[in-house]
Design an enzyme around this catalytic site. Sequence first.
Site, PDB file in Angstrom:
ATOM      1  N   LYS A 198       2.971   0.333   7.411  1.00  0.00           N
ATOM      2  CA  LYS A 198       3.819   1.831   6.860  1.00  0.00           C
ATOM      3  C   LYS A 198       3.223   2.764   7.683  1.00  0.00           C
ATOM      4  CE  LYS A 198       4.286   0.547   2.066  1.00  0.00           C
ATOM      5  NZ  LYS A 198       4.189   1.079   0.777  1.00  0.00           N
ATOM      6  N   LYS A 249      11.162  -8.378   5.530  1.00  0.00           N
ATOM      7  CA  LYS A 249      11.122  -8.744   4.060  1.00  0.00           C
ATOM      8  C   LYS A 249      12.344  -7.486   3.351  1.00  0.00           C
ATOM      9  CE  LYS A 249       7.401  -5.959   2.215  1.00  0.00           C
ATOM     10  NZ  LYS A 249       6.356  -5.773   1.791  1.00  0.00           N
ATOM     11  N   LYS A 273      12.209  -1.912  -0.951  1.00  0.00           N
ATOM     12  CA  LYS A 273      12.578  -0.677  -1.320  1.00  0.00           C
ATOM     13  C   LYS A 273      12.846   0.276  -0.288  1.00  0.00           C
ATOM     14  CE  LYS A 273       9.794  -1.280  -4.530  1.00  0.00           C
ATOM     15  NZ  LYS A 273       8.943  -1.195  -5.903  1.00  0.00           N
TER      16      LYS A 273
END
Length: 338
Positions: free
Chosen positions: A115, A200, A203
């Site tokens: 991230k 993956k 969102k």
Amino acid sequence: MRVVSGIQPTGNLHLGNYLGAIRNWVRMQDEVGREGGQCLFFLADLHAISMPHDPAELSANTLGMVAALVACGIDPERSILFNQAQVPAHAELQWLLNGTARIGWLNRMTQFKDKSGKNREGASVALYTYPVLQAADVLLYQATHVPVGEDQKQHLELARDIAQKFNHDFGGGEEIFTLPEPIIPPESARIMSLRDGTAKMSKSDPSEMSRISLSDDADTMMRKVKKAKTDPEPLPSEPGGLEGRPEAVNLVSLYGALSGRSVQSVLDEFGGQGFGAFKPALGELLIETLGPITQRFTELKADREALDAILARGAAEAREIGRPTLNKAYRALGLVRG
Ligand code: TYM
């Protein structure tokens, strides 16, 4: 048996969340109902501020996610459903655990690396200490089982390490925190993006075409499945023939997870056929499974008052359940509190 798990209220609930985690939440809610115990499910709104966010969107998404979970089968009469922000003990316990968690442990967390990307220096401190809050989320309630997708396994291992070290350093022979067990569904531990079988479903993917969301209508679901990336080969008749074909693996696994069948059984039916035949069948199955949930979601989302009431009641119960453990942790650390 104390089942605890959370989901970030960022964006809509997607198929990866549903098959990787929420379907197991519902199953475990039923199991706990039969065998005794308790389920606590929460919206990880405190985790959501670790990334840049819009405050109005966060509060709207929090309520939307309550509606989504209830639509999936989480029953607020049987499970405790709440958001972290209404239970200050999560943030308090995180601070107490920060004294035990090691920097070296956090440095190994792959989600932080993913991230923060190339901009590590610009990432928030919250993104870095995020796994300690996640440990607090489950240790606060003495969770025994934590149903999650594969991507959360490392965070739960960290929670166990923190619990073990805290018990050892400050327990004085007593077990202050229970070591939680992750529950990961083998058939849908990691649902992949419809645009890239090696990434993956998430969102945070900028492409809506990469995921099926609970808010999609039937036409949108079918369109997304038909547009899903694939290769030109027909489906094999044995699982070994899927090797090196990540998109094909993902779609066949999805069919299996939705229908409760093994990959071999899906290939027994579709082996030798191309994606032109397989994709519409998968789309139909998806619509059949998610359609009723989507409809309930739309109805529930409109009743703001009911959603607020669910969260307020859940939070009051969660505060009660967490209090003894939080007090124990303060005392164990020698912190004087009147
Ligand atoms: P979150 O919000 O990213 O995802 C919620 C749940 O969905 C699972 N999941 C998936 N499973 C299979 N395939 C996928 N593509 C996929 N994408 C998501 C996740 O594994 C998760 O179970 N940090 C957590 C929220 C959290 C939490 C906790 C979870 C906060 N505190 C304590 C358990 C216990 C998160 O961001 O999940």
